[in-house]
Motif scaffolding. Structure first.
Motif, PDB file in Angstrom:
ATOM      1  N   GLN A 284       0.821  -1.205   0.000  1.00 16.22           N
ATOM      2  CA  GLN A 284       0.000   0.000   0.000  1.00 16.22           C
ATOM      3  C   GLN A 284       0.859   1.261   0.000  1.00 16.22           C
ATOM      4  OE1 GLN A 284      -2.540  -0.764   3.467  1.00 16.22           O
ATOM      5  NE2 GLN A 284      -4.246  -1.256   2.089  1.00 16.22           N
ATOM      6  N   MET A 285       0.326   2.281  -0.671  1.00 15.36           N
ATOM      7  CA  MET A 285       0.989   3.567  -0.785  1.00 15.36           C
ATOM      8  C   MET A 285      -0.104   4.637  -0.747  1.00 15.36           C
ATOM      9  SD  MET A 285       3.403   4.855  -4.003  1.00 15.36           S
ATOM     10  CE  MET A 285       3.798   3.145  -4.354  1.00 15.36           C
ATOM     11  N   LEU A 286       0.240   5.824  -0.290  1.00 18.03           N
ATOM     12  CA  LEU A 286      -0.714   6.932  -0.234  1.00 18.03           C
ATOM     13  C   LEU A 286      -0.484   7.909  -1.379  1.00 18.03           C
ATOM     14  CD1 LEU A 286      -0.543   7.685   3.602  1.00 18.03           C
ATOM     15  CD2 LEU A 286      -2.469   6.639   2.391  1.00 18.03           C
ATOM     16  N   LEU A 287      -1.581   8.323  -2.003  1.00 18.76           N
ATOM     17  CA  LEU A 287      -1.541   9.432  -2.955  1.00 18.76           C
ATOM     18  C   LEU A 287      -2.039  10.658  -2.196  1.00 18.76           C
ATOM     19  CD1 LEU A 287      -1.134  10.500  -5.870  1.00 18.76           C
ATOM     20  CD2 LEU A 287      -3.548   9.927  -6.292  1.00 18.76           C
ATOM     21  N   CYS A 288      -1.215  11.678  -2.123  1.00 18.21           N
ATOM     22  CA  CYS A 288      -1.479  12.806  -1.230  1.00 18.21           C
ATOM     23  C   CYS A 288      -1.602  14.133  -1.969  1.00 18.21           C
ATOM     24  CB  CYS A 288      -0.354  12.940  -0.202  1.00 18.21           C
ATOM     25  SG  CYS A 288       0.001  11.447   0.728  1.00 18.21           S
ATOM     26  N   ARG A 289      -2.296  15.056  -1.328  1.00 12.99           N
ATOM     27  CA  ARG A 289      -2.303  16.448  -1.752  1.00 12.99           C
ATOM     28  C   ARG A 289      -1.284  17.181  -0.889  1.00 12.99           C
ATOM     29  NH1 ARG A 289      -7.324  17.865  -4.137  1.00 12.99           N
ATOM     30  NH2 ARG A 289      -6.686  20.055  -4.062  1.00 12.99           N
ATOM     31  N   LEU A 290      -0.499  18.045  -1.502  1.00 16.84           N
ATOM     32  CA  LEU A 290       0.544  18.772  -0.786  1.00 16.84           C
ATOM     33  C   LEU A 290       0.483  20.254  -1.146  1.00 16.84           C
ATOM     34  CD1 LEU A 290       4.134  17.695  -0.046  1.00 16.84           C
ATOM     35  CD2 LEU A 290       3.815  19.843  -1.288  1.00 16.84           C
ATOM     36  N   ALA A 291       0.427  21.094  -0.118  1.00 16.74           N
ATOM     37  CA  ALA A 291       0.431  22.539  -0.320  1.00 16.74           C
ATOM     38  C   ALA A 291       1.880  23.003  -0.388  1.00 16.74           C
ATOM     39  CB  ALA A 291      -0.314  23.238   0.813  1.00 16.74           C
ATOM     40  N   ALA A 292       2.395  23.145  -1.599  1.00  9.48           N
ATOM     41  CA  ALA A 292       3.822  23.411  -1.795  1.00  9.48           C
ATOM     42  C   ALA A 292       4.179  24.882  -1.715  1.00  9.48           C
ATOM     43  CB  ALA A 292       4.274  22.852  -3.142  1.00  9.48           C
ATOM     44  N   GLY A 293       3.248  25.783  -2.051  1.00  8.82           N
ATOM     45  CA  GLY A 293       3.575  27.203  -2.063  1.00  8.82           C
ATOM     46  C   GLY A 293       4.770  27.476  -2.951  1.00  8.82           C
ATOM     47  N   THR A 294       5.672  28.311  -2.472  1.00  7.76           N
ATOM     48  CA  THR A 294       6.915  28.589  -3.198  1.00  7.76           C
ATOM     49  C   THR A 294       7.932  27.495  -2.886  1.00  7.76           C
ATOM     50  OG1 THR A 294       6.539  30.980  -3.159  1.00  7.76           O
ATOM     51  CG2 THR A 294       8.807  30.234  -3.506  1.00  7.76           C
ATOM     52  N   ILE A 295       8.449  26.850  -3.922  1.00  4.18           N
ATOM     53  CA  ILE A 295       9.353  25.710  -3.760  1.00  4.18           C
ATOM     54  C   ILE A 295      10.808  26.153  -3.909  1.00  4.18           C
ATOM     55  CG2 ILE A 295      10.009  23.451  -4.665  1.00  4.18           C
ATOM     56  CD1 ILE A 295       7.140  23.250  -5.799  1.00  4.18           C
ATOM     57  N   SER A 296      11.637  25.725  -2.973  1.00  5.22           N
ATOM     58  CA  SER A 296      13.071  25.988  -3.049  1.00  5.22           C
ATOM     59  C   SER A 296      13.768  24.739  -3.589  1.00  5.22           C
ATOM     60  CB  SER A 296      13.632  26.344  -1.669  1.00  5.22           C
ATOM     61  OG  SER A 296      15.034  26.523  -1.714  1.00  5.22           O
ATOM     62  N   GLU A 297      14.382  24.832  -4.757  1.00  9.28           N
ATOM     63  CA  GLU A 297      15.121  23.710  -5.335  1.00  9.28           C
ATOM     64  C   GLU A 297      16.473  23.608  -4.628  1.00  9.28           C
ATOM     65  OE1 GLU A 297      14.255  21.587  -7.651  1.00  9.28           O
ATOM     66  OE2 GLU A 297      12.504  22.477  -8.659  1.00  9.28           O
ATOM     67  N   GLU A 298      16.741  22.449  -4.045  1.00  9.49           N
ATOM     68  CA  GLU A 298      17.961  22.268  -3.262  1.00  9.49           C
ATOM     69  C   GLU A 298      18.716  21.023  -3.707  1.00  9.49           C
ATOM     70  OE1 GLU A 298      19.105  24.336  -0.926  1.00  9.49           O
ATOM     71  OE2 GLU A 298      17.373  25.692  -0.934  1.00  9.49           O
TER      72      GLU A 298
END
Length: 348
Positions: A284-298
């Motif tokens: 089993q795995m979860l498919l999720c909603r994520l509130a990312a806003g502004t993303i910092s690429e690191e």
């Protein structure tokens, strides 16, 4: 009790919410208790019938339980509540006691009104006014008042021939988040369950509202679909809780610090051993909603391991969690920024 010697005179002691008569026995004790009860009854004062202000679909008993809990939390355990033809009557000792109880009732009712206004403004997936991503198919059945106030989750089986199932499968097979590759995960999906947890959703919706209200995000929470594996933790227990995907389960010194990690590619969760193994051998795995806003690429480094929050000016972090292989994940540092929307069962 004037005929009883002073050194043996009865006394009335009080214990929490009880009265104890000491120094009498037999008929004298019964008479004393009867007189005491009569005095208490004479001192009892009752309010006029009061309107509980029931919300649509709410039962009288449910509202009454909520009021009792509120009064107990505020130390009003001596107040008696009774129903009178669908309305509420308060009883308390003395005029002053009744006045205090009525004021506390008004406070409770005002608080409930504010809560109802807040709930009315909150949109669950499927509400007519809900306008979140994929609103045409990401929909819940109507949420009752009782369900909205009760912690826990409901798991709705999704018809495999439905538009909803088709879209969930597409999101599982393709990269999500900011990933672009398609058909990267090919395992056979045997079951899709929609996770309906109104309490958890309210926390997520509140976080989305907060992120979208920050000037840099220009009114958008930048909601994305991502995948999450729970390892040995039963994903249903996570979905049923109030914390959701809690980053406290991640280890100190992880690649991008202590955060909630969510993958763009289901292969990362599957191949990395992050999926929960069911007793029958399916995973089993979860498919999720994520509130990312502004993303910092690191890029992973010794410094990113120290992250306890997203870098200044951003709301989340994106990085390659298997350097060189292109398996990217999104990290958020507030657990309410992720909502586990679907539980997906598949064959290994």
């Amino acid at each position: 009790f004037s005929m009883i010697p002073v050194d043996t005179a009865p006394r009335v002691d009080t214990a929490p919410h009880n009265v104890i008569v000491v120094g009498l026995s037999g008929e004298d004790c019964r008479q004393a208790m009867a007189q005491l009860q009569a005095d208490l009854d004479a001192a009892q004062r009752c309010s006029e019938p009061l309107d509980l202000g029931l919300a649509t679909g709410e039962s009288f008993d449910s509202a009454l339980r909520d009021l009792k809990d509120f009064l107990c939390e505020n130390g009003f355990v001596e107040v008696v509540l009774r129903q009178d033809e669908g309305r509420l009557v308060l009883s308390a000792l003395g005029e002053a006691g009744l006045h205090k109880a009525e004021r506390k009732f008004d406070e409770w009712k005002h608080k409930r009104l504010l809560d109802q206004v807040e709930r009315a403004a909150l949109r669950y997936p499927g509400d007519a006014a809900y306008s979140g991503p994929d609103a045409t198919w990401f929909r819940w059945p109507p949420v009752s008042v009782e369900e909205a106030q009760t912690p826990g989750a409901r798991f709705d089986d999704i018809d495999p021939k439905s538009l909803e199932a088709s879209n969930v499968e597409r999101l599982m097979r393709n990269e999500t988040g900011l990933g672009q590759r398609i058909n990267v995960w090919t395992k056979n999906i045997t079951k899709i369950e929609r996770v309906v947890n109104p309490v958890l959703w309210r926390g997520y919706a509140s976080r989305c509202k907060h992120i979208s209200g920050i000037a840099r995000n220009k009114g958008s929470a930048n909601e994305l679909w991502v995948k999450h594996g729970t390892r040995s933790m039963d994903p249903k227990k996570i979905c049923e809780g109030e914390a959701g995907i809690d980053f406290n389960y991640s280890n100190e010194g992880c690649m991008f610090g202590k955060a909630a990690y969510a993958a763009e590619n289901a292969c990362y969760c599957d191949e990395g051993g992050y999926c929960f193994v069911c007793p029958d051998g399916t995973r089993q795995m979860l498919l999720c909603r994520l509130a990312a806003g502004t993303i910092s690429e690191e890029t992973y480094s010794s410094e990113t391991r120290k992250f306890k929050e997203a870098p200044e000016g951003s709301d989340s972090v994106r990085g390659d969690v298997r350097p060189g292989q292109g398996y990217f994940a999104l990290m958020v540092y507030r657990s309410e920024a992720v909502y586990p929307a679907y539980l997906v069962t598949f064959e290994p």
